[in-house]
Design a protein around this motif. Structure first.
Motif, PDB file in Angstrom:
ATOM      1  N   TRP A  39       0.820  -1.224   0.000  1.00  0.00           N
ATOM      2  CA  TRP A  39       0.000   0.000   0.000  1.00  0.00           C
ATOM      3  C   TRP A  39       0.849   1.267   0.000  1.00  0.00           C
ATOM      4  O   TRP A  39       0.399   2.324  -0.449  1.00  0.00           O
ATOM      5  CB  TRP A  39      -0.970  -0.021   1.184  1.00  0.00           C
ATOM      6  N   GLN A  40       2.101   1.177   0.482  1.00  0.00           N
ATOM      7  CA  GLN A  40       2.994   2.335   0.401  1.00  0.00           C
ATOM      8  C   GLN A  40       3.474   2.567  -1.036  1.00  0.00           C
ATOM      9  O   GLN A  40       3.622   3.702  -1.483  1.00  0.00           O
ATOM     10  CB  GLN A  40       4.217   2.115   1.299  1.00  0.00           C
ATOM     11  N   ARG A  41       3.711   1.466  -1.747  1.00  0.00           N
ATOM     12  CA  ARG A  41       4.354   1.541  -3.059  1.00  0.00           C
ATOM     13  C   ARG A  41       3.342   1.584  -4.206  1.00  0.00           C
ATOM     14  O   ARG A  41       3.664   2.051  -5.305  1.00  0.00           O
ATOM     15  CB  ARG A  41       5.262   0.320  -3.204  1.00  0.00           C
ATOM     16  N   TRP A  42       2.145   1.090  -3.965  1.00  0.00           N
ATOM     17  CA  TRP A  42       1.129   1.019  -5.014  1.00  0.00           C
ATOM     18  C   TRP A  42       0.693   2.432  -5.399  1.00  0.00           C
ATOM     19  O   TRP A  42       0.140   3.166  -4.598  1.00  0.00           O
ATOM     20  CB  TRP A  42      -0.058   0.202  -4.530  1.00  0.00           C
ATOM     21  N   GLN A  43       0.974   2.821  -6.627  1.00  0.00           N
ATOM     22  CA  GLN A  43       0.610   4.133  -7.147  1.00  0.00           C
ATOM     23  C   GLN A  43       1.039   5.264  -6.197  1.00  0.00           C
ATOM     24  O   GLN A  43       0.287   6.202  -5.918  1.00  0.00           O
ATOM     25  CB  GLN A  43      -0.896   4.188  -7.412  1.00  0.00           C
ATOM     26  N   ARG A 279       2.243  -0.563   8.468  1.00  0.00           N
ATOM     27  CA  ARG A 279       1.582   0.671   8.895  1.00  0.00           C
ATOM     28  C   ARG A 279       1.665   0.765  10.405  1.00  0.00           C
ATOM     29  O   ARG A 279       2.100  -0.167  11.081  1.00  0.00           O
ATOM     30  CB  ARG A 279       0.117   0.668   8.459  1.00  0.00           C
ATOM     31  N   ASP A 280       1.202   1.873  10.954  1.00  0.00           N
ATOM     32  CA  ASP A 280       1.133   2.009  12.403  1.00  0.00           C
ATOM     33  C   ASP A 280       0.042   1.095  12.964  1.00  0.00           C
ATOM     34  O   ASP A 280      -0.918   0.748  12.255  1.00  0.00           O
ATOM     35  CB  ASP A 280       0.837   3.461  12.781  1.00  0.00           C
ATOM     36  N   PRO A 281       0.153   0.709  14.226  1.00  0.00           N
ATOM     37  CA  PRO A 281      -0.854  -0.173  14.824  1.00  0.00           C
ATOM     38  C   PRO A 281      -2.250   0.453  14.812  1.00  0.00           C
ATOM     39  O   PRO A 281      -2.411   1.678  14.905  1.00  0.00           O
ATOM     40  CB  PRO A 281      -0.352  -0.353  16.263  1.00  0.00           C
ATOM     41  N   MET A 328       4.854   5.521  10.274  1.00  0.00           N
ATOM     42  CA  MET A 328       4.371   6.731   9.618  1.00  0.00           C
ATOM     43  C   MET A 328       5.198   7.967   9.944  1.00  0.00           C
ATOM     44  O   MET A 328       5.135   8.971   9.222  1.00  0.00           O
ATOM     45  CB  MET A 328       2.902   6.964   9.962  1.00  0.00           C
ATOM     46  N   GLN A 329       5.988   7.914  11.006  1.00  0.00           N
ATOM     47  CA  GLN A 329       6.833   9.056  11.329  1.00  0.00           C
ATOM     48  C   GLN A 329       8.138   9.020  10.542  1.00  0.00           C
ATOM     49  O   GLN A 329       8.929   9.972  10.592  1.00  0.00           O
ATOM     50  CB  GLN A 329       7.130   9.091  12.837  1.00  0.00           C
ATOM     51  N   LEU A 336       9.010   2.811   2.531  1.00  0.00           N
ATOM     52  CA  LEU A 336       9.083   1.863   1.425  1.00  0.00           C
ATOM     53  C   LEU A 336      10.072   0.746   1.720  1.00  0.00           C
ATOM     54  O   LEU A 336       9.823  -0.426   1.400  1.00  0.00           O
ATOM     55  CB  LEU A 336       9.489   2.589   0.141  1.00  0.00           C
ATOM     56  N   ALA A 337      11.188   1.096   2.329  1.00  0.00           N
ATOM     57  CA  ALA A 337      12.191   0.085   2.668  1.00  0.00           C
ATOM     58  C   ALA A 337      11.646  -0.898   3.704  1.00  0.00           C
ATOM     59  O   ALA A 337      11.872  -2.116   3.602  1.00  0.00           O
ATOM     60  CB  ALA A 337      13.462   0.759   3.189  1.00  0.00           C
ATOM     61  N   ALA A 338      10.927  -0.384   4.695  1.00  0.00           N
ATOM     62  CA  ALA A 338      10.346  -1.252   5.720  1.00  0.00           C
ATOM     63  C   ALA A 338       9.312  -2.186   5.105  1.00  0.00           C
ATOM     64  O   ALA A 338       9.246  -3.382   5.452  1.00  0.00           O
ATOM     65  CB  ALA A 338       9.718  -0.406   6.821  1.00  0.00           C
ATOM     66  N   GLU A 339       8.502  -1.660   4.211  1.00  0.00           N
ATOM     67  CA  GLU A 339       7.488  -2.471   3.534  1.00  0.00           C
ATOM     68  C   GLU A 339       8.150  -3.595   2.739  1.00  0.00           C
ATOM     69  O   GLU A 339       7.749  -4.770   2.828  1.00  0.00           O
ATOM     70  CB  GLU A 339       6.665  -1.579   2.611  1.00  0.00           C
ATOM     71  N   ASP A 340       9.157  -3.262   1.963  1.00  0.00           N
ATOM     72  CA  ASP A 340       9.860  -4.256   1.152  1.00  0.00           C
ATOM     73  C   ASP A 340      10.502  -5.318   2.033  1.00  0.00           C
ATOM     74  O   ASP A 340      10.422  -6.528   1.746  1.00  0.00           O
ATOM     75  CB  ASP A 340      10.911  -3.554   0.291  1.00  0.00           C
TER      76      ASP A 340
END
Length: 356
Positions: A39-43, A279-281, A328-329, A336-340
């Motif tokens: 969801w961070q990287r999508w579009q 994402r955040d909790p 989010m902070q 993006l790096a955390a998501e990957d």
């Protein structure tokens, strides 16, 4: 197609024969990826050289293939026939499964857009589409018992309206437990519909927010499972209840091997699609009056002190040593790096520990 892929496809295909709507066998047991995992990287609004945005489903499919995933679950709205054929060609070439995500009509007599999306999905080779009855969380969306009851009746009427359309196009629909229906409520809906074309997209973690026991929830809904969102969850107490967070597989509280086994018991051909949302909790305010507004009519079915006590006991027994992760902070590139990283950790755990 090499020998290993041929044998895997043949075995999966034999298991899938009794499940209508499977356009192609699932490739062995490889875990796929739900678009919401990115969801961070999508579009994304800002591009990153290290993590370039996914502009469409073809970008996502290509990336997931490169990661070694077994397929994807992605929205089909807005696809043209040409784009659907491109997606299908890539899935056939790479041996990937493809599941669609589709919005239900807002009213039972307004099914035109729904059917158009089904047609495009079928052109892409999709045999299973996932949907939700409510886009929001029950305890945040509905402010009265009457509003919840009206939603329930309308949701069932809409599902009844789309059932003949699904049958006409030989497509199966999975309704996700999306922090709206408790497990026993959703099971009652499935029994009421009694349709081989409508089942459940079983999300492993969502119903913790509704105080369902995670394993009991799977036991209740697995008989109707069409597709899945596999994830792991971590919890942390706060003043009004508890916080809930997706975490990499194996780092949370869910009994993933048991959940996987239950799903396969009822649907041997079911796919397991990762939904690791970085994402955040989320806050679950289960100690507030507002949270309980829509549960007043289900006390006899187990909602109440027993489930609250069991859930809070679970929360207190699994306090994370360093708290729940927040993102989010951070800077956009760090998010993006955390998501990957989280998705890659999940894929590795699935292969090494879960046979996925």
């Amino acid at each position: 197609m090499n020998r290993r892929h041929f044998l895997a496809q043949t075995a999966a295909g034999a298991l899938a024969l009794s499940w209508p709507g499977l356009a192609r066998p699932a490739p062995a047991t490889r875990m796929g990826i739900v678009v919401h995992s990115y969801w961070q990287r999508w579009q994304a609004k800002t591009d990153s050289p290290a993590y370039p945005r996914f502009t469409n489903a073809l970008d996502l499919l290509t990336h997931c293939h490169e990661l070694g995933a077994g397929g994807i679950q992605v929205g089909v709205d807005g696809w043209t026939s040409d784009f659907a054929r491109q997606i299908r060609d890539k899935c056939d070439k790479w041996g990937l499964y493809l599941e669609g995500s589709i919005a239900l009509p807002k009213k039972p007599d307004d099914t035109v857009a729904f059917e158009q999306q089904l047609v495009r999905a079928k052109e892409a080779g999709v045999g299973i589409v996932r949907t939700v009855c409510s886009p929001g969380r029950r305890y945040e969306t509905f402010t009265s018992l009457e509003a919840w009851q009206t939603f329930q009746k309308n949701a069932v009427a809409i599902l009844q309206a789309v059932e003949p359309i699904l049958q006409r196009h030989t497509m199966r629909l999975g309704v996700e437990n999306h922090k709206d229906w408790r497990a026993h409520e959703m099971a009652l809906v499935m029994k009421q519909l009694s349709s081989k074309w409508i089942g459940v997209t079983l999300d492993f973690g969502n119903n913790v927010a509704l105080l369902d026991d995670p394993l009991d929830m799977v036991r209740t809904l697995a008989p109707y499972v069409v597709s899945t969102h596999i994830k792991d969850m971590a919890v942390e107490e706060y003043a009004d209840g508890f916080r809930l967070s997706e975490v990499p597989l194996g780092q949370g509280i869910l009994d993933l091997p048991a959940m996987i086994a239950l799903c396969r018991q009822h649907n041997p051909a079911v796919t397991f699609s990762l939904e690791m949302i970085t994402r955040d909790p989320l806050t679950i305010p289960c100690l507030t009056d507002k949270y309980w507004t829509t549960f007043a009519d289900t006390a006899e079915a187990g909602t109440g002190g027993r489930d609250l006590a069991r859930t809070l006991r679970l929360v207190r027994q699994h306090k994370p040593a360093d708290g729940l992760p927040t993102v989010m902070q951070r800077s956009p590139n760090d998010r993006l790096a955390a998501e990957d990283r989280n998705i890659r950790l999940c894929l590795a755990y699935g292969r090494e520990k879960l046979g996925l």
